[in-house]
Design a protein around this motif. Structure first.
Motif, PDB file in Angstrom:
ATOM      1  N   ALA A 208       0.849  -1.199   0.000  1.00 14.32           N
ATOM      2  CA  ALA A 208       0.000   0.000   0.000  1.00 14.32           C
ATOM      3  C   ALA A 208       0.881   1.244   0.000  1.00 14.32           C
ATOM      4  O   ALA A 208       1.968   1.257   0.583  1.00 14.32           O
ATOM      5  CB  ALA A 208      -0.892  -0.003   1.242  1.00 14.32           C
ATOM      6  N   TRP A 209       0.402   2.279  -0.677  1.00 12.13           N
ATOM      7  CA  TRP A 209       1.071   3.575  -0.587  1.00 12.13           C
ATOM      8  C   TRP A 209       0.674   4.211   0.750  1.00 12.13           C
ATOM      9  O   TRP A 209      -0.498   4.393   1.028  1.00 12.13           O
ATOM     10  CB  TRP A 209       0.643   4.480  -1.731  1.00 12.13           C
ATOM     11  CG  TRP A 209       1.228   4.096  -3.066  1.00 12.13           C
ATOM     12  CD1 TRP A 209       0.604   3.429  -4.081  1.00 12.13           C
ATOM     13  CD2 TRP A 209       2.557   4.354  -3.521  1.00 12.13           C
ATOM     14  NE1 TRP A 209       1.455   3.256  -5.144  1.00 12.13           N
ATOM     15  CE2 TRP A 209       2.677   3.826  -4.825  1.00 12.13           C
ATOM     16  CE3 TRP A 209       3.667   4.992  -2.953  1.00 12.13           C
ATOM     17  CZ2 TRP A 209       3.847   3.904  -5.570  1.00 12.13           C
ATOM     18  CZ3 TRP A 209       4.841   5.070  -3.698  1.00 12.13           C
ATOM     19  CH2 TRP A 209       4.919   4.533  -4.986  1.00 12.13           C
ATOM     20  N   VAL A 210       1.662   4.523   1.561  1.00 19.21           N
ATOM     21  CA  VAL A 210       1.420   5.044   2.906  1.00 19.21           C
ATOM     22  C   VAL A 210       2.120   6.389   3.077  1.00 19.21           C
ATOM     23  O   VAL A 210       3.335   6.505   2.906  1.00 19.21           O
ATOM     24  CB  VAL A 210       1.911   4.059   3.988  1.00 19.21           C
ATOM     25  CG1 VAL A 210       1.590   4.594   5.376  1.00 19.21           C
ATOM     26  CG2 VAL A 210       1.276   2.685   3.794  1.00 19.21           C
ATOM     27  N   ALA A 269       9.435   5.491   3.548  1.00 17.10           N
ATOM     28  CA  ALA A 269       9.824   4.073   3.640  1.00 17.10           C
ATOM     29  C   ALA A 269      11.342   3.940   3.754  1.00 17.10           C
ATOM     30  O   ALA A 269      11.855   3.168   4.578  1.00 17.10           O
ATOM     31  CB  ALA A 269       9.302   3.317   2.417  1.00 17.10           C
ATOM     32  N   GLN A 270      12.064   4.685   2.946  1.00 18.05           N
ATOM     33  CA  GLN A 270      13.531   4.603   2.956  1.00 18.05           C
ATOM     34  C   GLN A 270      14.121   5.133   4.261  1.00 18.05           C
ATOM     35  O   GLN A 270      15.201   4.701   4.681  1.00 18.05           O
ATOM     36  CB  GLN A 270      14.096   5.374   1.756  1.00 18.05           C
ATOM     37  CG  GLN A 270      13.784   4.706   0.424  1.00 18.05           C
ATOM     38  CD  GLN A 270      13.934   5.647  -0.767  1.00 18.05           C
ATOM     39  OE1 GLN A 270      14.242   6.830  -0.587  1.00 18.05           O
ATOM     40  NE2 GLN A 270      13.720   5.132  -1.964  1.00 18.05           N
ATOM     41  N   HIS A 277      15.258  -6.329   1.865  1.00 20.66           N
ATOM     42  CA  HIS A 277      14.167  -7.187   1.378  1.00 20.66           C
ATOM     43  C   HIS A 277      12.814  -6.537   1.662  1.00 20.66           C
ATOM     44  O   HIS A 277      11.939  -6.484   0.788  1.00 20.66           O
ATOM     45  CB  HIS A 277      14.240  -8.562   2.047  1.00 20.66           C
ATOM     46  CG  HIS A 277      13.023  -9.406   1.809  1.00 20.66           C
ATOM     47  ND1 HIS A 277      12.817 -10.097   0.637  1.00 20.66           N
ATOM     48  CD2 HIS A 277      11.923  -9.652   2.588  1.00 20.66           C
ATOM     49  CE1 HIS A 277      11.645 -10.733   0.688  1.00 20.66           C
ATOM     50  NE2 HIS A 277      11.097 -10.498   1.874  1.00 20.66           N
ATOM     51  N   LYS A 278      12.651  -6.044   2.884  1.00 19.00           N
ATOM     52  CA  LYS A 278      11.388  -5.405   3.244  1.00 19.00           C
ATOM     53  C   LYS A 278      11.160  -4.137   2.428  1.00 19.00           C
ATOM     54  O   LYS A 278      10.065  -3.883   1.944  1.00 19.00           O
ATOM     55  CB  LYS A 278      11.366  -5.083   4.745  1.00 19.00           C
ATOM     56  CG  LYS A 278      11.271  -6.297   5.646  1.00 19.00           C
ATOM     57  CD  LYS A 278      11.266  -5.878   7.111  1.00 19.00           C
ATOM     58  CE  LYS A 278      11.123  -7.087   8.033  1.00 19.00           C
ATOM     59  NZ  LYS A 278      11.144  -6.698   9.465  1.00 19.00           N
ATOM     60  N   LEU A 279      12.212  -3.344   2.286  1.00 18.50           N
ATOM     61  CA  LEU A 279      12.080  -2.087   1.555  1.00 18.50           C
ATOM     62  C   LEU A 279      11.680  -2.335   0.110  1.00 18.50           C
ATOM     63  O   LEU A 279      10.846  -1.607  -0.454  1.00 18.50           O
ATOM     64  CB  LEU A 279      13.401  -1.315   1.610  1.00 18.50           C
ATOM     65  CG  LEU A 279      13.397   0.075   0.970  1.00 18.50           C
ATOM     66  CD1 LEU A 279      12.366   0.977   1.631  1.00 18.50           C
ATOM     67  CD2 LEU A 279      14.793   0.690   1.062  1.00 18.50           C
ATOM     68  N   LYS A 280      12.235  -3.371  -0.488  1.00 19.15           N
ATOM     69  CA  LYS A 280      11.930  -3.695  -1.882  1.00 19.15           C
ATOM     70  C   LYS A 280      10.454  -4.030  -2.062  1.00 19.15           C
ATOM     71  O   LYS A 280       9.834  -3.651  -3.059  1.00 19.15           O
ATOM     72  CB  LYS A 280      12.794  -4.877  -2.337  1.00 19.15           C
ATOM     73  CG  LYS A 280      12.486  -5.352  -3.750  1.00 19.15           C
ATOM     74  CD  LYS A 280      13.300  -6.593  -4.101  1.00 19.15           C
ATOM     75  CE  LYS A 280      12.908  -7.134  -5.468  1.00 19.15           C
ATOM     76  NZ  LYS A 280      13.656  -8.383  -5.789  1.00 19.15           N
ATOM     77  N   HIS A 281       9.869  -4.722  -1.080  1.00 17.42           N
ATOM     78  CA  HIS A 281       8.500  -5.217  -1.233  1.00 17.42           C
ATOM     79  C   HIS A 281       7.429  -4.320  -0.605  1.00 17.42           C
ATOM     80  O   HIS A 281       6.245  -4.520  -0.865  1.00 17.42           O
ATOM     81  CB  HIS A 281       8.388  -6.634  -0.646  1.00 17.42           C
ATOM     82  CG  HIS A 281       9.094  -7.676  -1.457  1.00 17.42           C
ATOM     83  ND1 HIS A 281      10.372  -8.084  -1.163  1.00 17.42           N
ATOM     84  CD2 HIS A 281       8.707  -8.354  -2.560  1.00 17.42           C
ATOM     85  CE1 HIS A 281      10.752  -9.002  -2.044  1.00 17.42           C
ATOM     86  NE2 HIS A 281       9.762  -9.178  -2.906  1.00 17.42           N
ATOM     87  N   ILE A 282       7.858  -3.356   0.213  1.00 12.52           N
ATOM     88  CA  ILE A 282       6.858  -2.529   0.912  1.00 12.52           C
ATOM     89  C   ILE A 282       6.446  -1.324   0.060  1.00 12.52           C
ATOM     90  O   ILE A 282       5.459  -0.638   0.369  1.00 12.52           O
ATOM     91  CB  ILE A 282       7.405  -2.061   2.287  1.00 12.52           C
ATOM     92  CG1 ILE A 282       6.249  -1.765   3.246  1.00 12.52           C
ATOM     93  CG2 ILE A 282       8.309  -0.849   2.141  1.00 12.52           C
ATOM     94  CD1 ILE A 282       5.442  -2.974   3.626  1.00 12.52           C
ATOM     95  N   ASN A 309       7.970 -10.395  10.187  1.00 13.62           N
ATOM     96  CA  ASN A 309       8.377 -11.041   8.947  1.00 13.62           C
ATOM     97  C   ASN A 309       7.401 -10.660   7.837  1.00 13.62           C
ATOM     98  O   ASN A 309       6.211 -10.981   7.913  1.00 13.62           O
ATOM     99  CB  ASN A 309       8.382 -12.565   9.120  1.00 13.62           C
ATOM    100  CG  ASN A 309       9.213 -13.000  10.299  1.00 13.62           C
ATOM    101  OD1 ASN A 309      10.422 -12.775  10.328  1.00 13.62           O
ATOM    102  ND2 ASN A 309       8.576 -13.611  11.299  1.00 13.62           N
ATOM    103  N   LEU A 310       7.898  -9.939   6.822  1.00 13.81           N
ATOM    104  CA  LEU A 310       7.058  -9.552   5.693  1.00 13.81           C
ATOM    105  C   LEU A 310       7.091 -10.678   4.670  1.00 13.81           C
ATOM    106  O   LEU A 310       8.143 -10.991   4.100  1.00 13.81           O
ATOM    107  CB  LEU A 310       7.570  -8.247   5.084  1.00 13.81           C
ATOM    108  CG  LEU A 310       6.773  -7.705   3.903  1.00 13.81           C
ATOM    109  CD1 LEU A 310       5.355  -7.322   4.333  1.00 13.81           C
ATOM    110  CD2 LEU A 310       7.487  -6.497   3.287  1.00 13.81           C
ATOM    111  N   ILE A 311       5.931 -11.285   4.442  1.00 15.05           N
ATOM    112  CA  ILE A 311       5.848 -12.456   3.559  1.00 15.05           C
ATOM    113  C   ILE A 311       5.003 -12.101   2.340  1.00 15.05           C
ATOM    114  O   ILE A 311       3.824 -11.752   2.468  1.00 15.05           O
ATOM    115  CB  ILE A 311       5.230 -13.657   4.313  1.00 15.05           C
ATOM    116  CG1 ILE A 311       6.088 -13.961   5.552  1.00 15.05           C
ATOM    117  CG2 ILE A 311       5.133 -14.881   3.409  1.00 15.05           C
ATOM    118  CD1 ILE A 311       5.456 -14.907   6.524  1.00 15.05           C
ATOM    119  N   THR A 312       5.610 -12.180   1.191  1.00 19.58           N
ATOM    120  CA  THR A 312       4.913 -11.794  -0.044  1.00 19.58           C
ATOM    121  C   THR A 312       4.513 -13.004  -0.885  1.00 19.58           C
ATOM    122  O   THR A 312       3.854 -12.833  -1.909  1.00 19.58           O
ATOM    123  CB  THR A 312       5.800 -10.849  -0.872  1.00 19.58           C
ATOM    124  OG1 THR A 312       7.069 -11.476  -1.126  1.00 19.58           O
ATOM    125  CG2 THR A 312       6.019  -9.544  -0.128  1.00 19.58           C
TER     126      THR A 312
END
Length: 494
Positions: A208-210, A269-270, A277-282, A309-312
């Protein structure tokens, strides 16, 4: 048609959220007294009664997310919290003496139009039956939790619930928790529970764009000024309104303006997320605005926590002890919380609504939900919907839209009052022409940029959002034009 002595029609309203309560208040102000509100639960409040998850709050500023005719000067924060918003609604019930009009624990199952009497016959799950000249639905779009059909979900031996039905008896402290979904609710409750849990598996289908939330408590001085200078309170509300309204152009016409917000979201985000890994997918891969833009100050810091744990990967099934991903990995958890939103495009479901000649609303809407000005439907006389098709917003307060609809409905009922016993039905050609204009306007909007969102129905048609400014909607609903309607005598009297 013969005009008789004016007689105000009787009204049934389904739902006691902001739509139902506000409609009842305005009807009473206009001299309508035969009003019955049917509420499926045991208390008022709609989505603000149901969503009691940790961190529940509004993403529209407090002074604008309240009735213009009932200002609240002592909001605690710029963006209201769930309990405070619910308290405001309960205050309105008391002030405007609505309690005597409300019948609780009356979940509506059926509503049928009786052409012989021009009345709506409403049946509840509890077996009660009601009759009235006019039926107004105020069931909202966010009242039926959506649970994904994941295989094995019934086999899970741990605790499992949807965020809109939060289990307050369950303590997440020290537990392994899976959260499925990263929508508006998850954005709020995940940061609240992350410090408490031992581990949190966050299953994300799409990011989501946050954006940052410009929230803070009001000072005592500010609250005092709002109270002592009502003109300042109104000016403050107006400034919020026009600031929000200015964003409408970006959503509907000049999508590139939204890139400014995309850069801001990426920077946030940055700043907070250090895990590559999280930054790439968030950060989303679709145009900002195509799905609902969310606001939060603690989402990215929560994502950055090492025990989140961010799981895509997709979910293939749920078993007795946990979640199995599409890669075959089994991840054991003690609890599963669904943050998967609502069945927003299924307007008025699961109520079975039947109009003239026995036509079911579901059949009339087989190719998608359609309504004239989002309020009336051909074939369903004396039926008025609040927050109906294509009246949702992405840039401003839905209460502004609701108040526009209140005025339109009362104008319609005033027309009906001049012809007691008659029923008014929107003409099919007026409805079709209106809906064509709306859909054509949506073609150039950011919501048509290719993503899959809850704004789109199963046919890929946007039946949710209004494709323009809210002041243009208010102008178009300033009064009911009787030329848009046909007035029907009871069949028994013909």
């Amino acid at each position: 048609m013969t005009s008789r002595a004016p007689q105000k029609p009787s009204v049934i309203i389904i739902g006691t959220g902001f739509g139902g309560l506000g409609m009842a208040i305005q009807l009473k102000k206009a001299g309508y007294e035969q009003i019955t509100l049917l509420e499926k639960e045991g208390a008022v409040g709609g989505t603000w009664r149901d969503n009691t998850y940790p961190g529940a709050a509004c993403d529209v500023q407090s002074h604008l997310y309240s009735y213009s005719f009932e200002p609240k000067h002592d909001w605690s924060r710029k963006f209201g919290l769930q309990a405070e918003i619910l308290g405001y609604m309960e205050h309105c019930v008391k002030k405007y003496d609505l309690a005597r009009h409300i019948e609780f624990d009356r979940a509506v199952a059926t509503a049928s139009f009786d052409s012989q009497s021009n009345e709506w016959v409403v049946g509840t799950e509890s077996g009660h039956e009601y009759r009235a000249d006019v039926l107004i639905t105020a069931t909202g779009q966010l009242n039926r939790p959506a649970i994904p059909a994941i295989p094995g979900i019934d086999r899970f031996k741990g605790t499992c619930f949807h965020s809109a039905r939060w289990n307050h008896d369950y303590d997440v402290t020290g537990k392994r928790v899976a959260v499925i979904g990263t929508g508006a609710s998850a954005i709020q409750f995940v940061p609240e529970i992350t410090p408490k849990v031992a581990a949190l598996d966050l299953y994300q289908r799409s990011a989501a764009w946050v954006l940052p939330k410009a929230d803070r408590p009001f000072t005592a001085l500010e609250q005092s000024l709002f109270r002592k200078l009502p003109a300042w309170d109104r000016l403050y509300r107006a400034m919020i309104y026009w600031k929000n309204e200015s964003r409408g152009l970006a959503f509907t016409r000049f999508n590139r303006l939204l890139d400014i917000f995309a850069r801001q979201a990426r920077k946030e985000a940055q700043t907070w997320v250090t895990d590559p890994h999280k930054l790439k997918h968030i950060i989303p891969d679709y145009r900002i605005g195509c799905k609902r833009i969310l606001i939060s100050n603690d989402w990215y810091p929560a994502i950055n926590q090492p025990h989140l744990n961010l799981i895509t990967e997709g979910i293939s099934e749920i078993d007795e002890t946990g979640v199995v991903t599409s890669t075959g990995e089994h991840r054991p958890v003690d609890a599963i919380i669904f943050g998967t939103g609502f069945k927003a495009t299924e307007f008025l479901s699961p109520i079975k609504i039947t109009g003239r000649q026995g036509v079911a609303l579901n059949d009339a809407w087989a190719d998608g939900s359609k309504a004239f000005k989002g309020i009336t439907v051909n074939g369903f006389p004396n039926l008025f919907m609040l927050y109906g098709p294509n009246t949702n917003l992405a840039h401003n307060s839905i209460l502004f839209m609701l108040e526009s609809q209140f005025r339109y409905v009362i104008s319609s009922l005033d027309s009906l009052a001049r012809y007691p016993g008659a029923a008014m039905e929107v003409r099919e050609d007026r409805q079709s022409r209106y809906c064509q204009v709306v859909q054509h306007s949506l073609e150039n909007s950011v919501w048509d940029s290719g993503c899959t969102s809850w704004y789109l129905d199963e046919h890929g048609r946007n039946t949710i959002n209004w494709p323009g400014f809210t002041f243009s909607y208010r102008f178009s609903t300033r009064a009911a034009d009787t030329a848009d309607y046909q007035f029907l005598e009871p069949e028994a009297g013909r």
